[in-house]
Design a protein around this motif. Structure first.
Motif, PDB file in Angstrom:
ATOM      1  N   LEU A 134      23.527 -27.432   2.821  1.00 30.05           N
ATOM      2  CA  LEU A 134      24.579 -26.705   3.522  1.00 30.05           C
ATOM      3  C   LEU A 134      24.637 -27.057   5.008  1.00 30.05           C
ATOM      4  CD1 LEU A 134      24.040 -23.153   1.970  1.00 30.05           C
ATOM      5  CD2 LEU A 134      25.887 -24.747   1.428  1.00 30.05           C
ATOM      6  N   ARG A 149      23.833 -19.081   9.551  1.00 30.50           N
ATOM      7  CA  ARG A 149      24.029 -17.745   8.982  1.00 30.50           C
ATOM      8  C   ARG A 149      24.336 -17.832   7.494  1.00 30.50           C
ATOM      9  NH1 ARG A 149      28.233 -14.454  12.564  1.00 30.50           N
ATOM     10  NH2 ARG A 149      27.659 -12.834  11.044  1.00 30.50           N
ATOM     11  N   VAL A 150      25.124 -18.823   7.106  1.00 32.14           N
ATOM     12  CA  VAL A 150      25.401 -19.032   5.680  1.00 32.14           C
ATOM     13  C   VAL A 150      24.122 -19.432   4.944  1.00 32.14           C
ATOM     14  CG1 VAL A 150      26.666 -20.448   4.013  1.00 32.14           C
ATOM     15  CG2 VAL A 150      27.799 -19.655   6.093  1.00 32.14           C
ATOM     16  N   SER A 178      22.252 -17.340   1.834  1.00 26.93           N
ATOM     17  CA  SER A 178      22.028 -18.067   0.590  1.00 26.93           C
ATOM     18  C   SER A 178      20.542 -18.139   0.244  1.00 26.93           C
ATOM     19  CB  SER A 178      22.609 -19.484   0.711  1.00 26.93           C
ATOM     20  OG  SER A 178      22.278 -20.263  -0.413  1.00 26.93           O
ATOM     21  N   ASP A 201      20.706 -11.823   9.359  1.00 27.26           N
ATOM     22  CA  ASP A 201      21.988 -12.236   9.935  1.00 27.26           C
ATOM     23  C   ASP A 201      22.187 -11.612  11.313  1.00 27.26           C
ATOM     24  OD1 ASP A 201      24.713 -13.555   9.459  1.00 27.26           O
ATOM     25  OD2 ASP A 201      25.279 -11.505   9.974  1.00 27.26           O
ATOM     26  N   GLY A 241      26.815 -21.986  10.561  1.00 33.03           N
ATOM     27  CA  GLY A 241      26.181 -22.668   9.439  1.00 33.03           C
ATOM     28  C   GLY A 241      24.847 -22.060   9.058  1.00 33.03           C
TER      29      GLY A 241
END
Length: 233
Positions: free
Chosen positions: A101, A149-150, A154, A201, A147
């Protein structure tokens, strides 16, 4: 609720186990992805072998996320020589997913930097290395933050998959709760997993504000000039 109150030590232990797997994977994926993303972005405008290298890095990193998590966790011990229930397998697997990612996010972040700014930095005497650290990386910061944070959300979610192999995490509350038909244990695992994702987050957002204070200041609303009050008779 009774199950939660009677098993607080177990819940705390599983929460720490979950963090011990997720947090290193998030950090490693970010640290490893930045140089890979830099190379992919650096040679994206090249020709021949350089262009092929850039495209290959992005393609391979993207394909990593298409590998199912459970087969990956099962295959890693045979590749790196660890035990089937060693938590390091999950850490490495989650790091690979994070790289999948984050490499694209890093390349996009660096590509978003205005070329005119880069040229101005070079004209001011910045070397390539100094320009990257003092100009390009800070300006790419907002996209990098988005990015990671995603990746964080995940990773926290995928950590639970290791419980199928008996690796300690909040995922064990799911499997044990299902096997023993204890809804409270299942709901506790779900709520805590979500809570960890939200807390991490929030920490990343706070770190972003500390590292990039100019972004927060730019987003603040501008003060409006006082309006005149007209009174008519």
């Amino acid at each position: 609720m009774n199950w939660v109150l009677n098993n607080l030590p177990l819940i705390g232990e599983r929460t720490l186990d979950h963090l011990a797997i997720a947090v290193p994977a998030i950090i490693l994926s970010f640290v490893l992805s930045v140089p890979i993303g830099w190379v992919a972005n650096r040679y994206s405008a090249g020709k021949g072998v350089l262009l092929w290298l850039s495209g290959s890095l992005l393609a391979v990193s993207g394909l990593l996320y298409a590998i199912p998590s459970l087969p990956l966790f099962l295959a890693l011990p045979a590749v790196i020589g660890t035990g089937l229930r060693d938590p390091i397998n999950v850490v490495i697997g989650l790091t690979l997913y994070g790289i999948a990612l984050m490499v694209r996010a890093t390349a996009d972040a660096l590509a978003s930097v205005d070329p005119n700014v880069e040229q101005s930095a070079t004209a001011m005497g910045f070397s390539g290395w100094s320009r990257f650290w003092k100009v390009e990386l800070p300006l790419a910061g907002p996209v990098l933050l988005a990015g990671i944070r995603v990746v964080s959300v995940s990773t926290v979610s995928l950590t639970t998959v290791g419980a199928v192999l008996g690796i300690k995490s909040l995922g064990l509350l799911f499997t044990d709760g299902l096997q023993r038909n204890i809804p409270g244990e299942i709901y506790t695992g779900i709520v805590l997993t979500i809570l960890i994702a939200v807390v991490l987050d929030a920490i990343l957002v706070l770190c972003g504000r500390l590292v990039m204070p100019w972004r927060h200041a730019a987003a603040a609303p501008k003060s409006q000039a006082p309006t005149e009050l007209v009174v008519t008779a």
